[in-house]
Structures are given as structure tokens and as C-alpha cells.
Scaffold this active site. Structure first.
Site, PDB file in Angstrom:
ATOM      1  CG  HIS A   1      37.001 -21.255 -37.381  1.00 25.55           C
ATOM      2  ND1 HIS A   1      35.596 -21.313 -37.080  1.00 25.55           N
ATOM      3  CD2 HIS A   1      37.002 -21.060 -38.778  1.00 25.55           C
ATOM      4  CE1 HIS A   1      34.700 -21.424 -37.945  1.00 25.55           C
ATOM      5  NE2 HIS A   1      35.566 -21.256 -39.229  1.00 25.55           N
TER       6      HIS A   1
ATOM      7  CE1 TYR B   1      31.699 -23.602 -29.538  1.00 23.17           C
ATOM      8  CE2 TYR B   1      30.657 -25.268 -28.588  1.00 23.17           C
ATOM      9  CZ  TYR B   1      31.676 -25.051 -29.364  1.00 23.17           C
ATOM     10  OH  TYR B   1      32.678 -25.850 -29.909  1.00 23.17           O
TER      11      TYR B   1
ATOM     12  N   PRO C   1      29.808 -33.237 -26.536  1.00 26.00           N
ATOM     13  CG  PRO C   1      28.429 -33.419 -28.544  1.00 26.00           C
ATOM     14  CD  PRO C   1      28.379 -34.078 -26.951  1.00 26.00           C
TER      15      PRO C   1
ATOM     16  CE  LYS D   1      38.950 -29.352 -25.755  1.00 27.35           C
ATOM     17  NZ  LYS D   1      39.146 -29.089 -26.920  1.00 27.35           N
TER      18      LYS D   1
ATOM     19  CE1 TYR E   1      36.856 -24.612 -30.389  1.00 27.09           C
ATOM     20  CE2 TYR E   1      35.244 -24.845 -28.544  1.00 27.09           C
ATOM     21  CZ  TYR E   1      35.892 -24.770 -29.906  1.00 27.09           C
ATOM     22  OH  TYR E   1      34.761 -25.172 -30.888  1.00 27.09           O
TER      23      TYR E   1
HETATM   24  P1  FAS Z   1      34.493 -44.662 -33.020  1.00 26.65           P
HETATM   25  O1  FAS Z   1      33.121 -44.893 -32.357  1.00 26.65           O
HETATM   26  O2  FAS Z   1      34.477 -43.415 -34.028  1.00 26.65           O
HETATM   27  O3  FAS Z   1      34.698 -45.875 -33.908  1.00 26.65           O
HETATM   28  C1  FAS Z   1      34.915 -47.160 -33.343  1.00 26.65           C
HETATM   29  C2  FAS Z   1      34.718 -48.123 -34.421  1.00 26.65           C
HETATM   30  O4  FAS Z   1      34.469 -49.319 -33.757  1.00 26.65           O
HETATM   31  C3  FAS Z   1      33.399 -48.014 -35.291  1.00 26.65           C
HETATM   32  O5  FAS Z   1      33.587 -47.934 -36.652  1.00 26.65           O
HETATM   33  C4  FAS Z   1      32.445 -49.308 -34.731  1.00 26.65           C
HETATM   34  O6  FAS Z   1      31.916 -49.509 -35.743  1.00 26.65           O
HETATM   35  C5  FAS Z   1      33.945 -50.033 -34.573  1.00 26.65           C
HETATM   36  N1  FAS Z   1      33.467 -51.387 -33.614  1.00 26.65           N
HETATM   37  C6  FAS Z   1      32.579 -51.271 -32.594  1.00 26.65           C
HETATM   38  N2  FAS Z   1      32.732 -52.586 -31.957  1.00 26.65           N
HETATM   39  C7  FAS Z   1      33.319 -53.335 -32.581  1.00 26.65           C
HETATM   40  C8  FAS Z   1      33.507 -54.518 -32.623  1.00 26.65           C
HETATM   41  N3  FAS Z   1      33.201 -55.259 -31.723  1.00 26.65           N
HETATM   42  N4  FAS Z   1      34.517 -55.272 -33.367  1.00 26.65           N
HETATM   43  C9  FAS Z   1      35.050 -54.468 -34.371  1.00 26.65           C
HETATM   44  N5  FAS Z   1      34.817 -52.966 -34.639  1.00 26.65           N
HETATM   45  C10 FAS Z   1      33.898 -52.358 -33.653  1.00 26.65           C
HETATM   46  N6  FAS Z   1      32.954 -35.371 -31.141  1.00 26.65           N
HETATM   47  C11 FAS Z   1      33.322 -34.216 -31.159  1.00 26.65           C
HETATM   48  O7  FAS Z   1      34.409 -33.868 -30.898  1.00 26.65           O
HETATM   49  N7  FAS Z   1      32.265 -33.319 -31.558  1.00 26.65           N
HETATM   50  C12 FAS Z   1      31.183 -33.588 -31.972  1.00 26.65           C
HETATM   51  O8  FAS Z   1      30.190 -32.985 -32.684  1.00 26.65           O
HETATM   52  C13 FAS Z   1      30.969 -35.310 -31.941  1.00 26.65           C
HETATM   53  N8  FAS Z   1      29.493 -35.476 -32.168  1.00 26.65           N
HETATM   54  C14 FAS Z   1      29.283 -36.841 -31.914  1.00 26.65           C
HETATM   55  C15 FAS Z   1      27.935 -37.406 -32.351  1.00 26.65           C
HETATM   56  C16 FAS Z   1      27.675 -38.796 -32.085  1.00 26.65           C
HETATM   57  C17 FAS Z   1      26.149 -39.323 -32.818  1.00 26.65           C
HETATM   58  C18 FAS Z   1      28.475 -39.494 -31.433  1.00 26.65           C
HETATM   59  C19 FAS Z   1      28.292 -40.884 -31.189  1.00 26.65           C
HETATM   60  C20 FAS Z   1      29.733 -39.160 -31.159  1.00 26.65           C
HETATM   61  C21 FAS Z   1      30.367 -37.726 -31.504  1.00 26.65           C
HETATM   62  N9  FAS Z   1      31.449 -37.252 -31.310  1.00 26.65           N
HETATM   63  C22 FAS Z   1      31.622 -35.857 -31.414  1.00 26.65           C
HETATM   64  C23 FAS Z   1      32.640 -38.037 -30.592  1.00 26.65           C
HETATM   65  C24 FAS Z   1      33.130 -38.771 -31.647  1.00 26.65           C
HETATM   66  O9  FAS Z   1      33.599 -37.968 -32.727  1.00 26.65           O
HETATM   67  C25 FAS Z   1      34.105 -39.645 -31.345  1.00 26.65           C
HETATM   68  O10 FAS Z   1      34.896 -39.041 -30.181  1.00 26.65           O
HETATM   69  C26 FAS Z   1      35.168 -40.101 -32.179  1.00 26.65           C
HETATM   70  O11 FAS Z   1      34.462 -40.950 -33.243  1.00 26.65           O
HETATM   71  C27 FAS Z   1      35.924 -41.169 -31.408  1.00 26.65           C
HETATM   72  O12 FAS Z   1      36.559 -42.164 -32.385  1.00 26.65           O
HETATM   73  P2  FAS Z   1      36.718 -43.707 -32.086  1.00 26.65           P
HETATM   74  O13 FAS Z   1      37.396 -43.648 -30.735  1.00 26.65           O
HETATM   75  O14 FAS Z   1      37.565 -43.945 -33.225  1.00 26.65           O
HETATM   76  O15 FAS Z   1      35.589 -44.121 -31.865  1.00 26.65           O
HETATM   77  C1  PHB Z   2      30.281 -29.805 -35.167  1.00 28.83           C
HETATM   78  O1  PHB Z   2      30.527 -29.011 -36.251  1.00 28.83           O
HETATM   79  O2  PHB Z   2      29.697 -30.798 -35.378  1.00 28.83           O
HETATM   80  C2  PHB Z   2      30.649 -29.517 -33.766  1.00 28.83           C
HETATM   81  C3  PHB Z   2      31.634 -28.272 -33.640  1.00 28.83           C
HETATM   82  C4  PHB Z   2      31.798 -27.845 -32.211  1.00 28.83           C
HETATM   83  C5  PHB Z   2      31.141 -28.753 -31.266  1.00 28.83           C
HETATM   84  C6  PHB Z   2      30.347 -29.717 -31.338  1.00 28.83           C
HETATM   85  C7  PHB Z   2      30.075 -30.243 -32.770  1.00 28.83           C
HETATM   86  O3  PHB Z   2      31.505 -28.441 -29.991  1.00 28.83           O
END
Ligand code: FAS
Ligand code: PHB
Length: 389
Positions: free
Chosen positions: A72, A200, A292, A296, A384
């Protein structure tokens, strides 16, 4: 059991760190609380920064991303009928890649399978010990048996609710937090995206986002009060409200359909300092959370992995401690800039409970300035697409 680097968490940051370290000949073990299926069922991020794409290429897991990812050149910000295009490529010479976090994690798992690395799923009661000794150890329970792994380093990739951050004594941690009084109701639908690039949207009814995963899989969000539940929102109610928040041309041409996933994510800004405690290092959501709005979250986790994998390789393979001693400060410097951008995008595009009419005017003025100022658009574009590592 003994290993060089014990990684807690098998999400994107843990798996990417494991991939990069094993490629450099550093032995790891990953402990994951849940199952692989559960990890891969999460619908999370959708946009990859340029730095993230190049690190995934270095990790050798970008083949599918290069084939299926959607490059994009820019995105849109709208304010009722105003549509502002921010052309990242024109303003910075760089673009972003639309490719879901689920796909990144899938690619990481299959690369880790090929490498034959050790990933232990469904572990319970993980506990980290002797971080101030030359060798630390981690205990965990697997199928009712208490196990122990000795290691040189422990990396907490276990997300916001994990055990690693809380292993650092409370009086040694400084935490910064802003909890937003709203969430994002997200819907995934097998429909063509409403627009060729992300929108957005600010509106008098609240924020909305039009995103996508591919030409026939769209991802949409609307700002909702934290008191809302998914059950309160039928598909029809979601589509009606989403359209009311978008420019009429986009709303009128939008193809709607059944939701195949629907969830509400809370929004917060959070940082815990420092990122190191003896042999323990924090990475990704274990150390920081961003709303989000700036896309980032995943990308920040990747930049932490970028810094830490280089530091661990230098320390383990070449006995050079400089980078590992500088990790926390270096990673935090980039984290705080992404924290600011995510907070700025969130406050510019969301309505806050109880705000006065002045706040609404400030949002409109920010978007009107963006429409007229190339400098303002360049500032947004630079943040961004991702600041340099
Ligand atoms: P994660 O949380 O992905 O992974 C952590 C892992 O550790 C999990 O698999 C968990 O099961 C495991 N774990 C936890 N406790 C443990 C323990 N005690 N022992 C062993 N394992 C354990 N980011 C964006 O950029 N755009 C978005 O749209 C966006 N939407 C999101 C929506 C939701 C609902 C959430 C919660 C996050 C969102 N994020 C988004 C942020 C997300 O993408 C995170 O930044 C990303 O998953 C970070 O990755 P990790 O640091 O690996 O953490
Ligand atoms: C998504 O596609 O899930 C998405 C993209 C951009 C954002 C947040 C979520 O800033």
C-alpha cells in the site's frame, strides 16, 4: 534440559526471535501457554512496516508475504465527507504491506517446524528463577509434571498478561499507562474491501476503520463504549453504524456480508521500564501496549526483536556485552516515539466521553490541516511507515 535462550511466549515476537537466533546458531526453547491452533486463531494486526518486512525477509519467512501481501502506497483519513489521502510513497519513498498477523505467525510456525526448533505448548505455571546468576532457570508444568530448563538468558515474549514483566520486582519497575474509555468492535467479512487503501474515519458518531486482508477479505472496526458486548451488535447494526461514520460515496458503494469474526478489543497505552532485569529481557506486548490506531503493536514487537536478536548473538557467539547492556535504552527510545504517534492518532480520531465541543473542533482542525499541509502529511507518513530501527 539446558538451552542458551529460553523464550516465554509463542506469539509473533517469540517465534520471530526463535527463528532469527536459530538461524545464527543460537539454541532456544519456546514455552507457550496455549495450543498452536489457539495462537493461530487470533485475528490481530494487519499492517506491516517496511522494517518489519525486511526483518521477516532476513528471517527467511517472507516468501508467501511477497506473493500474497498487498503493498500500500498510502492511506486515507476522513472527516465526515472530507477524504485526505496520505501518500507514504510520494512523501517518504516507502510503502507498507497489508498482511495479517495470523499469516505472519503461520509462516513463522512452518519455518520453525522446518528448522526443528523446540516449542513446547500448553505449559502451565511458568516461573523464572536466579536471574542474577550466571545461569538462570525456568520451571513449568506440562501434563501434570513439573519441569525445569537451565539457560543463559530468558526472554519474555508472553504478552501483556504474561509472567515475565511481573517477575521484575514491582519497586524496580516504572509503569506508564493511559486507558482509553472505549474499545474497537472489529468484524471480519468475506467481502471486497470498501477502498483500495485503508480509511481511518473521524465522524460526529465516533471512529471507524476500513481495512482488509486480501481482495475478498475485509476487516472493519468501529469505536464502541467499553460497556458494549459483541452480543449487542448484530451484523446489520454494525454495517448500519459503520456506514454512518464514512464518507457517503464509500458507504454507498460498500459491499456488506456476514461476519466470520466479531470481537471487541480494549485500547490502552502502556510502557513498563526497564526492559531488562539481570538475564531477563522483555519484548513486545510483555513490555508495552499501543492503541491499534497507529498500526504499531505488532511492528513494535518486531523492532524489539530486531535489537535483541543482534544483542544476544553478539553476547553468546562473540562474548560482546555492549548491545545487550544497551538493549533496554535503545528499544525504549523507539518504543516511546511509536507510543506518541499511536496516542496522537487515537486522540485525533476518537470521541472521548464527556468531551466539550472544543475537542471536536480540534479534531476537525487537525484533519483540515492535514488536507492542506504536505509537511503534516509527511510527518504522519514517516511515523506510519515506521521510524528507522
Ligand atoms: P502476543 O500477546 O501476541 O503473544 C504472547 C504469547 O505468550 C501468547 O501466545 C500467549 O499465549 C503466550 N503467553 C502468555 N502468558 C504466558 C505464560 N505465562 N507462559 C507461556 N506463554 C504465555 N496490533 C496492531 O498492530 N494492529 C491491530 O489491529 C491489533 N489488534 C489487536 C487486537 C487485540 C484483541 C489484541 C490483544 C492485540 C492487537 N494488536 C494489534 C496488538 C498485537 O498485534 C500485538 O502487538 C502482538 O500480538 C504482539 O506480539 P507478542 O509480543 O508476541 O505478544
Ligand atoms: C487491521 O487490518 O486489523 C488494522 C489495520 C490498521 C490498524 C489497525 C488494525 O491501524
Amino acid at each position: 534440559m539446558k538451552t542458551e535462550v529460553l523464550i516465554i511466549g509463542g506469539g509473533p515476537s517469540g517465534l520471530l526471535l526463535s527463528q532469527l537466533l536459530n538461524k545464527a546458531g543460537v539454541a532456544t526453547v519456546v514455552l507457550e501457554r496455549t495450543t498452536r491452533e489457539r495462537v493461530l486463531s487470533r485475528i490481530r494486526a494487519g499492517v506491516l512496516e517496511t522494517g518489519t518486512v525486511s526483518l521477516l525477509k532476513d528471517a527467511g519467512i517472507a516468501t508467501r508475504l511477497e506473493k500474497e501481501g498487498l503493498p500500500h502506497d498510502g492511506c486515507y483519513l476522513s472527516d465526515d465527507e472530507l477524504m485526505v489521502h496520505v501518500n507514504f510513497y510520494e512523501l517518504t519513498g516507502k510503502r507498507v504491506m497489508v498482511y495479517g498477523q495470523t499469516e505472519v505467525t503461520t509462516d513463522l510456525y512452518s519455518a520453525q517446524d522446518d528448522m526443528g526448533t523446540t516449542i513446547i505448548h500448553e505449559v502451565e505455571d511458568v516461573a523464572i528463577h536466579e536471574l542474577d546468576q550466571k545461569t538462570s532457570f525456568v520451571e513449568y508444568t506440562l501434563e501434570g509434571q513439573r519441569k525445569r530448563i537451565d539457560c543463559s538468558y530468558v526472554v519474555g515474549c508472553d504478552g501483556f498478561h504474561g509472567v515475565s514483566r511481573k517477575t521484575i520486582p514491582e519497586d524496580a519497575r516504572v509503569e506508564f499507562e493511559r486507558v482509553y474509555p472505549f474499545g474497537w468492535l472489529g468484524v471480519l467479512s468475506r467481502t471486497p474491501p470498501a477502498n483500495h487503501e485503508l480509511i481511518y474515519a473521524n465522524s460526529s458518531r465516533g471512529f471507524a476503520l476500513c481495512s482488509m486482508r486480501n481482495e475478498n477479505l475485509s476487516r472493519y472496526y468501529i469505536q464502541v463504549p467499553m460497556s458494549d458486548t459483541v452480543e449487542q451488535w448484530s451484523d446489520e447494526q454494525f454495517w448500519t453504524e459503520l456506514k454512518l461514520r464514512l464518507p457517503s460515496e464509500t458507504a454507498n458503494n460498500m459491499v456488506t456480508g456476514a461476519s466470520i469474526e466479531k470481537s471487541i478489543a480494549p485500547l490502552r497505552s502502556f510502557v513498563s521500564e526497564p526492559l531488562r532485569w539481570g538475564n531477563l529481557f522483555l519484548v513486545g506486548d510483555a513490555a508495552h501496549i499501543v492503541p491499534p490506531t497507529g498500526a504499531k503493536g505488532l511492528n513494535l514487537a518486531v523492532s524489539d526483536v530486531y535489537y535483541l536478536h543482534q544483542a544476544l548473538i553478539a553476547a553468546i557467539k562473540h562474548d560482546v556485552q555492549t548491545d545487550i547492556n544497551a538493549y533496554s535504552e535503545k528499544a525504549l527510545s523507539r518504543i516511546w516515539k511509536a507510543m506518541r504517534f499511536s496516542w496522537q492518532m487515537t486522540t485525533m480520531l476518537h470521541q472521548f466521553d464527556g468531551e466539550d465541543s472544543f475537542a471536536g473542533q480540534m479534531r476537525k482542525a487537525s484533519l483540515s490541516h492535514l488536507a492542506r499541509s504536505e509537511t503534516a502529511r509527511r510527518d504522519l507518513a514517516e511515523n506510519y511507515i515506521g521510524l528507522p530501527f
